[in-house]
Write an enzyme that holds these catalytic residues in place. Structure first.
Site, PDB file in Angstrom:
ATOM      1  N   TYR A   1       0.826  -1.202   0.000  1.00 43.71           N
ATOM      2  CA  TYR A   1       0.000   0.000   0.000  1.00 43.71           C
ATOM      3  C   TYR A   1       0.858   1.249   0.000  1.00 43.71           C
ATOM      4  O   TYR A   1       2.079   1.184   0.197  1.00 43.71           O
ATOM      5  CB  TYR A   1      -0.948  -0.005   1.203  1.00 43.71           C
ATOM      6  CG  TYR A   1      -0.302   0.323   2.534  1.00 43.71           C
ATOM      7  CD1 TYR A   1       0.561  -0.579   3.152  1.00 43.71           C
ATOM      8  CD2 TYR A   1      -0.525   1.549   3.159  1.00 43.71           C
ATOM      9  CE1 TYR A   1       1.167  -0.265   4.360  1.00 43.71           C
ATOM     10  CE2 TYR A   1       0.071   1.865   4.378  1.00 43.71           C
ATOM     11  CZ  TYR A   1       0.911   0.954   4.964  1.00 43.71           C
ATOM     12  OH  TYR A   1       1.517   1.253   6.158  1.00 43.71           O
TER      13      TYR A   1
ATOM     14  N   LYS B   1       6.542  -1.995   1.877  1.00 41.01           N
ATOM     15  CA  LYS B   1       5.369  -1.406   2.536  1.00 41.01           C
ATOM     16  C   LYS B   1       4.172  -2.354   2.383  1.00 41.01           C
ATOM     17  O   LYS B   1       3.268  -2.117   1.571  1.00 41.01           O
ATOM     18  CB  LYS B   1       5.087  -0.012   1.949  1.00 41.01           C
ATOM     19  CG  LYS B   1       4.215   0.844   2.855  1.00 41.01           C
ATOM     20  CD  LYS B   1       4.269   2.292   2.450  1.00 41.01           C
ATOM     21  CE  LYS B   1       3.225   3.138   3.149  1.00 41.01           C
ATOM     22  NZ  LYS B   1       3.301   3.174   4.604  1.00 41.01           N
TER      23      LYS B   1
ATOM     24  N   GLU C   1      12.059   2.355  14.128  1.00 39.25           N
ATOM     25  CA  GLU C   1      11.142   3.382  13.609  1.00 39.25           C
ATOM     26  C   GLU C   1       9.841   3.321  14.392  1.00 39.25           C
ATOM     27  O   GLU C   1       9.692   2.506  15.307  1.00 39.25           O
ATOM     28  CB  GLU C   1      10.879   3.157  12.120  1.00 39.25           C
ATOM     29  CG  GLU C   1      10.202   1.826  11.819  1.00 39.25           C
ATOM     30  CD  GLU C   1       9.980   1.566  10.340  1.00 39.25           C
ATOM     31  OE1 GLU C   1       9.907   2.530   9.560  1.00 39.25           O
ATOM     32  OE2 GLU C   1       9.880   0.383   9.977  1.00 39.25           O
TER      33      GLU C   1
ATOM     34  N   LEU D   1      11.303   1.262   7.073  1.00 39.64           N
ATOM     35  CA  LEU D   1      10.781   1.617   5.753  1.00 39.64           C
ATOM     36  C   LEU D   1      11.446   2.937   5.344  1.00 39.64           C
ATOM     37  O   LEU D   1      11.596   3.835   6.178  1.00 39.64           O
ATOM     38  CB  LEU D   1       9.261   1.828   5.855  1.00 39.64           C
ATOM     39  CG  LEU D   1       8.585   2.274   4.561  1.00 39.64           C
ATOM     40  CD1 LEU D   1       8.471   1.091   3.596  1.00 39.64           C
ATOM     41  CD2 LEU D   1       7.201   2.841   4.852  1.00 39.64           C
TER      42      LEU D   1
HETATM   43  N1  PLP Z   1       7.612   3.592   8.768  1.00 40.62           N
HETATM   44  C1  PLP Z   1       6.456   2.922   8.812  1.00 40.62           C
HETATM   45  C2  PLP Z   1       6.408   1.588   9.473  1.00 40.62           C
HETATM   46  C3  PLP Z   1       5.305   3.467   8.236  1.00 40.62           C
HETATM   47  O1  PLP Z   1       4.145   2.787   8.255  1.00 40.62           O
HETATM   48  C4  PLP Z   1       5.370   4.749   7.633  1.00 40.62           C
HETATM   49  C5  PLP Z   1       4.191   5.361   7.039  1.00 40.62           C
HETATM   50  O2  PLP Z   1       3.114   4.855   7.086  1.00 40.62           O
HETATM   51  C6  PLP Z   1       6.601   5.422   7.627  1.00 40.62           C
HETATM   52  C7  PLP Z   1       7.710   4.809   8.201  1.00 40.62           C
HETATM   53  C8  PLP Z   1       6.730   6.776   7.000  1.00 40.62           C
HETATM   54  O3  PLP Z   1       6.661   6.685   5.596  1.00 40.62           O
HETATM   55  P1  PLP Z   1       6.153   7.896   4.711  1.00 40.62           P
HETATM   56  O4  PLP Z   1       6.977   9.076   5.106  1.00 40.62           O
HETATM   57  O5  PLP Z   1       6.405   7.461   3.323  1.00 40.62           O
HETATM   58  O6  PLP Z   1       4.707   8.090   5.021  1.00 40.62           O
END
Ligand code: PLP
Length: 286
Positions: free
Chosen positions: A33, A149, A182, A207
């Site tokens: 997603y 993701k 994270e 991620l």
């Molecule tokens: N890490 C995780 C586990 C996430 O689910 C998300 C966003 O949903 C992020 C980091 C941040 O990613 P982004 O900046 O692309 O929203």
């Protein structure tokens, strides 16, 4: 106004948007997603999100549901049909519908695609950012491929719920060596006493957030030093500031970690400045 969802080729009223019980997303969380911010009716960082989607699909060997150009059109059309000015866009691709069997279905199985968009109160988000959020920490119990993701988010769901029950806004996962990986749905950052931004390298344990990538650019334009390295909870507790980044939160100051205030327990100047300047570096569609 009633909401509209895009489901497998059709725009349908949100309340009637359904997928098959043998969709592999439902059965195995076999899908990926993206979430994008929508600002003034435009999708923020669409190109980067679609590039990451393509990478996630490739890693799981799921075929793209349509060309990037066609997908971009569906995304913008979903925003338009829902008349979203300020909000979030969600898109999910699964390995499609097939008789339940763990191994991949036959090559001709069409991937499933769902796109939704919803309005969000920007003023409320700003008020939250002015106050900052508390985070809790807990052991990272996820699989190793968190760089993909995927919609398999049960550990993240449990972590966010634990945060909520503790009166916090986010949970930070901590690896076996004691380093923060994270957040449950965000990347974690600190600002050292010397003023350097520190965030974990995207090579393992996290991620590669799109917001994180854009914050690197904002930091460079603001002459801020960035150190891509892991940090411990103890270092975060000694930091001048802490914050999280995500498309849903942009830059969100962290004011407390496991009940202990970060510095004076108020959002820091660097986090606030990065938030204020974020959209100068983000790509905003037309
Ligand atoms: N890490 C995780 C586990 C996430 O689910 C998300 C966003 O949903 C992020 C980091 C941040 O990613 P982004 O900046 O692309 O929203």
């Amino acid at each position: 106004m009633s909401r509209i969802a895009f489901v497998n080729g059709r725009y349908v009223p949100h309340g009637q948007a359904v997928i098959h019980i043998e969709d592999r997303g439902y059965q195995f969380a076999d899908g990926v997603y993206e979430v994008c911010e929508v600002r003034e009716g435009h999708i923020v960082d669409e190109r980067r999100h679609l590039e990451r989607l393509s990478r996630s699909l490739g890693e799981l060997r799921i075929s793209p549901p349509m060309s990037p150009k066609a997908l971009g059109f569906v995304l913008r059309e979903t925003v338009r049909l829902n008349r979203v000015r300020e909000g979030l866009l969600y898109l999910q691709v699964t390995r499609g519908v097939a008789r339940r069997e763990h191994a991949f279905p036959s090559a001709g199985t069409r991937p499933g695609l769902v796109v939704t968009a919803r309005t969000r109160d920007r003023a409320k988000a700003e008020t939250l950012a002015e106050a900052g959020i508390a985070v809790i920490t807990l052991a990272d119990n996820r699989w190793e491929r968190v760089d993909i993701k995927t919609i398999a988010l049960v550990p993240n769901v449990l972590a966010r719920q634990a945060a909520r029950e503790a009166g916090a806004g986010e949970a930070w996962f901590v690896d076996k060596e004691g380093f923060v990986t994270e957040g449950a749905a965000s990347n974690a950052w600190i600002v050292t006493r010397e003023g350097a931004l520190v965030t974990r390298p995207a090579e393992s344990g996290i991620l590669r957030g799109i917001t994180r990538t854009v914050v690197f650019e904002v930091a460079a334009a603001s002459q801020l030093k960035v150190e891509e390295r892991a940090f411990r909870v103890s270092e975060a507790l000694e930091a001048r500031e802490a914050f999280v980044t995500a498309a849903t939160q942009i830059v969100m100051p962290v004011i407390k970690i496991d009940g202990t205030p970060v510095a004076d327990g108020k959002p820091g100047a660097v986090s606030r400045a990065l938030r204020a300047r974020f959209h100068e570096a983000a790509e905003i569609g037309d």
